[in-house]
Write a protein that holds these residues in place. Structure first.
Motif, mmCIF file in Angstrom:
data_model
loop_
_atom_site.group_PDB
_atom_site.id
_atom_site.type_symbol
_atom_site.label_atom_id
_atom_site.label_comp_id
_atom_site.label_asym_id
_atom_site.label_seq_id
_atom_site.Cartn_x
_atom_site.Cartn_y
_atom_site.Cartn_z
ATOM 1 N N VAL A 386 80.409 12.316 26.057
ATOM 2 C CA VAL A 386 78.996 12.318 26.527
ATOM 3 C C VAL A 386 78.929 11.224 27.679
ATOM 4 C CG1 VAL A 386 76.857 11.177 25.814
ATOM 5 C CG2 VAL A 386 78.468 12.475 24.073
ATOM 6 N N LEU A 387 78.500 12.018 28.908
ATOM 7 C CA LEU A 387 78.528 11.184 30.115
ATOM 8 C C LEU A 387 77.069 10.480 30.073
ATOM 9 C CD1 LEU A 387 79.600 13.911 32.458
ATOM 10 C CD2 LEU A 387 80.962 12.100 31.288
ATOM 11 N N PRO A 388 77.069 9.192 30.291
ATOM 12 C CA PRO A 388 75.886 8.452 30.583
ATOM 13 C C PRO A 388 74.872 8.908 31.386
ATOM 14 C CG PRO A 388 77.520 7.023 30.295
ATOM 15 C CD PRO A 388 78.117 8.349 30.477
ATOM 16 N N SER A 389 75.322 9.660 32.405
ATOM 17 C CA SER A 389 74.369 9.845 33.579
ATOM 18 C C SER A 389 73.786 11.295 33.149
ATOM 19 C CB SER A 389 75.225 10.330 34.986
ATOM 20 O OG SER A 389 76.109 11.324 34.611
ATOM 21 N N ARG A 390 74.343 12.159 32.338
ATOM 22 C CA ARG A 390 73.768 13.445 32.078
ATOM 23 C C ARG A 390 72.642 13.104 30.733
ATOM 24 N NH1 ARG A 390 78.139 18.252 31.327
ATOM 25 N NH2 ARG A 390 79.058 18.085 33.263
ATOM 26 N N THR A 391 73.195 12.240 30.035
ATOM 27 C CA THR A 391 72.047 11.900 28.780
ATOM 28 C C THR A 391 71.138 11.027 29.429
ATOM 29 O OG1 THR A 391 73.972 11.093 27.548
ATOM 30 C CG2 THR A 391 71.938 10.023 26.928
ATOM 31 N N ARG A 392 70.966 10.295 30.703
ATOM 32 C CA ARG A 392 69.812 9.793 31.306
ATOM 33 C C ARG A 392 69.004 10.915 31.780
ATOM 34 N NH1 ARG A 392 73.455 5.639 32.831
ATOM 35 N NH2 ARG A 392 73.992 6.823 34.631
ATOM 36 N N ASP A 393 69.570 11.960 32.541
ATOM 37 C CA ASP A 393 69.040 12.970 33.185
ATOM 38 C C ASP A 393 68.322 13.630 32.252
ATOM 39 O OD1 ASP A 393 69.714 11.981 35.596
ATOM 40 O OD2 ASP A 393 71.370 13.472 35.695
ATOM 41 N N PHE A 394 68.831 14.069 31.204
ATOM 42 C CA PHE A 394 68.524 14.954 30.154
ATOM 43 C C PHE A 394 67.344 14.362 29.340
ATOM 44 C CE2 PHE A 394 68.101 17.612 26.397
ATOM 45 C CZ PHE A 394 68.509 18.900 26.666
ATOM 46 N N ALA A 395 67.348 13.037 28.954
ATOM 47 C CA ALA A 395 66.285 12.157 28.282
ATOM 48 C C ALA A 395 64.898 12.227 29.523
ATOM 49 C CB ALA A 395 66.802 11.031 28.231
ATOM 50 N N PRO A 407 59.185 1.960 29.262
ATOM 51 C CA PRO A 407 59.552 1.753 30.484
ATOM 52 C C PRO A 407 60.782 2.485 31.237
ATOM 53 C CG PRO A 407 59.550 -0.047 28.731
ATOM 54 C CD PRO A 407 59.113 1.131 27.973
ATOM 55 N N ASP A 408 61.716 2.851 30.224
ATOM 56 C CA ASP A 408 62.652 3.731 30.710
ATOM 57 C C ASP A 408 63.422 4.286 29.561
ATOM 58 O OD1 ASP A 408 64.726 1.709 29.866
ATOM 59 O OD2 ASP A 408 64.288 0.413 31.591
ATOM 60 N N ALA A 409 64.434 5.112 30.127
ATOM 61 C CA ALA A 409 65.405 5.733 29.040
ATOM 62 C C ALA A 409 66.006 5.143 28.220
ATOM 63 C CB ALA A 409 65.988 6.901 29.461
ATOM 64 N N ALA A 410 66.448 3.834 28.548
ATOM 65 C CA ALA A 410 67.369 2.805 27.826
ATOM 66 C C ALA A 410 66.562 1.826 26.669
ATOM 67 C CB ALA A 410 68.019 1.991 28.775
ATOM 68 N N THR A 411 65.222 2.045 26.723
ATOM 69 C CA THR A 411 64.481 1.203 25.985
ATOM 70 C C THR A 411 64.711 1.672 24.563
ATOM 71 O OG1 THR A 411 62.708 1.019 27.636
ATOM 72 C CG2 THR A 411 62.086 0.527 25.213
#
Length: 550
Positions: A386-395, A407-411
């Motif tokens: 699971v690549l963090p960058s892909r997770t962020r983009d998908f989310a 606020p952001d995807a990491a919240t």
């Protein structure tokens, strides 16, 4: 002179209500749960209390049983003011409530449950077990409960456990008992035995407040009915002579006369494909539903409506793989799906929005991105990574698509409002672009704007050539559906195209209209040895435990 002569006679037959509430108002913050509510029940009466969800029934019960203090109003028992708030023994001697969820302790015997915390005459005296069993036997015999005092509660049927709870309530001296959905887990024979028992107790002067979603039972058991709607008292009337239409109209506030909004909905036309997305044939889950068949076409949003214990929620969960039926077949786009298998349901293209987002839908300590991508981890990196960058983009794409305010995807998802948390659950269900999305009460506890948005998102999903199944008893959830299938006691009761009235749908959900099998018993209870020999337990009657995997 005639009027003067008749006055004493009229006073002689007057009865003092066993319970009377007047002017009851109760607020919880900004929410008004009861507004100037009232009810009066006579000795030996079986009085029904009905109303839609949110009508104020539960709050009234909490006031009548001393759990909540009203903000305003008066409450009396047999003409005397209610006990002081917190005086548990005094309240128990006046009123008891038998809830839908049993309050007896399964690991103890009947005698131990009947006299829990009252086993001995004094706090420091040893328990005389023989005397305790004798007291229990005498109590059970007095009220005609055919159960052994030495039997373990866990070994009793649902019906027998209810009788024990009623006997325990009467042992405190209460002559007024509230029955909250007492038939929800009983089959037809169990209901008849319960009603026979209640009629016998009425002859002894015991009064009942009967709360039920099944209006036909109100007509069978009760002499008067009180209707609440929107936290207010609407109607109290004798059951005899009160038509079904009038009762449903009082509950919904809607007349059966033509309504321009309804007419506009009826004229709505959707583009529906010829190939079924979902085919359900002959599904049977013992004790819940029997021989159910259902089809959902491409382009359709179909509602599956039903009141408590109708089986509609369990059917939706079955489609999503959470229960394994004993019989039947389920197919998506013509391909058979293995039943009772969540990964198989996901692989077949079924997305799922569970009923309880907190217990089944979210991992609260995880981020919005992690929650929203739980079903698509195979798309987030090569070879199972699971690549963090892909997770962020998908989310990020899903946050934009569902308009999730964060606020952001990491919240952490726990930091979001209820409406936005529900959007995250829906985002996850739609992440795989499923052929069918099953959503159970998808707008429960969200604000009006989020509700409209979510229902519109399911519509858009269907218009892309897929389908949605909305499982709910909330009429607002069902208004956007192309058609609504109603369930009652584990069977299909009726089906309505867009344009139905509240009166029509509520009547079908309550079992007093549109029933195709009016004389059929509800599914047998596998815990009742008097029923057919159903002994296999392939589902959890308390609900799924795997909703978080969807």
């Amino acid at each position: 002179m005639a009027d003067t002569a008749q006055a004493p006679a009229a006073q002689a037959v007057a009865t003092v209500p066993v319970v009377e509430a007047a002017g009851i108002t109760k607020r919880f913050g900004a929410t008004v749960a009861l507004r100037d509510a009232k009810i009066a029940i006579d000795p030996g009466e079986s009085h029904a209390l009905v109303g839609r969800n949110g009508a104020g029934k539960s709050t009234l019960v909490s006031v009548l049983t001393g759990i909540q203090q009203p903000d305003t109003g008066t409450l009396s028992f047999s003409g005397k003011p209610a006990p002081a708030f917190g005086d548990t023994d005094a309240w128990r001697s006046r009123v008891a409530c038998v809830y839908q969820r049993s309050t007896v302790i399964g690991g103890l015997t009947v005698a131990e449950n009947l006299f829990l915390n009252r086993q001995s005459e004094g706090g420091f005296r040893p328990i005389r077990w023989k005397a305790l069993r004798a007291r229990a036997e005498a109590l059970l015999a007095e009220y005609g409960v055919d159960v052994s005092p030495t039997a373990r509660i866990a070994d009793l049927t649902v019906e027998q456990r209810q009788f024990v709870e009623i006997a325990r309530a009467l042992s405190f001296g209460a002559r007024f008992i509230i029955l909250d959905e007492p038939t929800a887990k009983l089959d037809a024979r169990g209901i008849e035995r319960l009603f026979t028992k209640l009629r016998g107790l009425q002859e002894q002067g015991v009064a009942f407040l009967f709360i039920s979603h099944h209006l036909q039972e109100v007509y069978e058991l009760c002499t008067r009915v009180t209707v609440y709607r929107d936290a207010r008292h609407i109607l109290t009337a004798p059951v005899e002579g009160l038509g079904h239409d009038a009762l449903v109209e009082a509950m919904t506030g809607e007349s059966s006369a033509a309504d321009p909004v309804v007419a506009a909905a009826a004229s709505r036309r959707r583009t529906v494909g010829s190939q079924p997305v979902l085919e359900v044939r002959g599904l049977t889950l013992p004790g819940v539903y029997t021989d159910l068949s259902l089809t959902v076409q491409a382009g359709e949003v179909v509602g599956l409506a039903g009141a408590t214990a109708s089986g509609n929620v369990q059917l939706g969960e079955t489609v999503a793989g959470l229960h394994r039926p004993r019989a039947g077949r389920l197919a998506v786009r013509g391909r058979t799906v293995r039943l009772g298998d969540i990964p198989a349901a996901l692989a077949a293209g079924i997305g799922f929005v569970p009923e309880d987002r907190h217990l089944q839908g979210l991992v609260p300590e995880r981020s919005v991105a992690e929650n929203a991508t739980l079903t698509v981890t195979d798309q987030l990196g090569p070879f199972g990574t699971v690549l963090p960058s892909r997770t962020r983009d998908f989310a990020r794409r899903m946050i934009e698509d569902l308009d999730i305010k964060t606020p952001d995807a990491a919240t952490p998802v726990s930091a979001l409002s209820g409406g936005n948390q529900q959007k995250v659950v829906v985002a996850r269900a739609l992440a795989t672009e499923p052929e069918l999305v099953v959503a159970i009460r998808p707008t429960n506890g969200v604000d009006i704007k989020s509700k409209e948005f979510l229902l519109g998102r399911f519509r858009r999903h269907a218009e892309q050539g897929r389908a949605a199944l909305i499982v709910s008893d909330e009429l607002d959830d069902l208004r956007t559906c192309d058609r609504v299938v109603t369930m009652f006691h584990g069977r299909i009761a009726a089906e309505y195209p867009a344009g139905w009235t509240d009166e029509q749908l509520v009547a079908a959900m309550e079992g007093i209209a549109g029933t195709e099998h009016p004389t059929q018993p509800r599914p047998t209870d596998p815990t009742d040895p008097t029923d057919a020999t159903e002994t296999e337990h392939e589902h959890d009657p308390k609900g799924p435990r795997h909703g978080g995997h969807h």
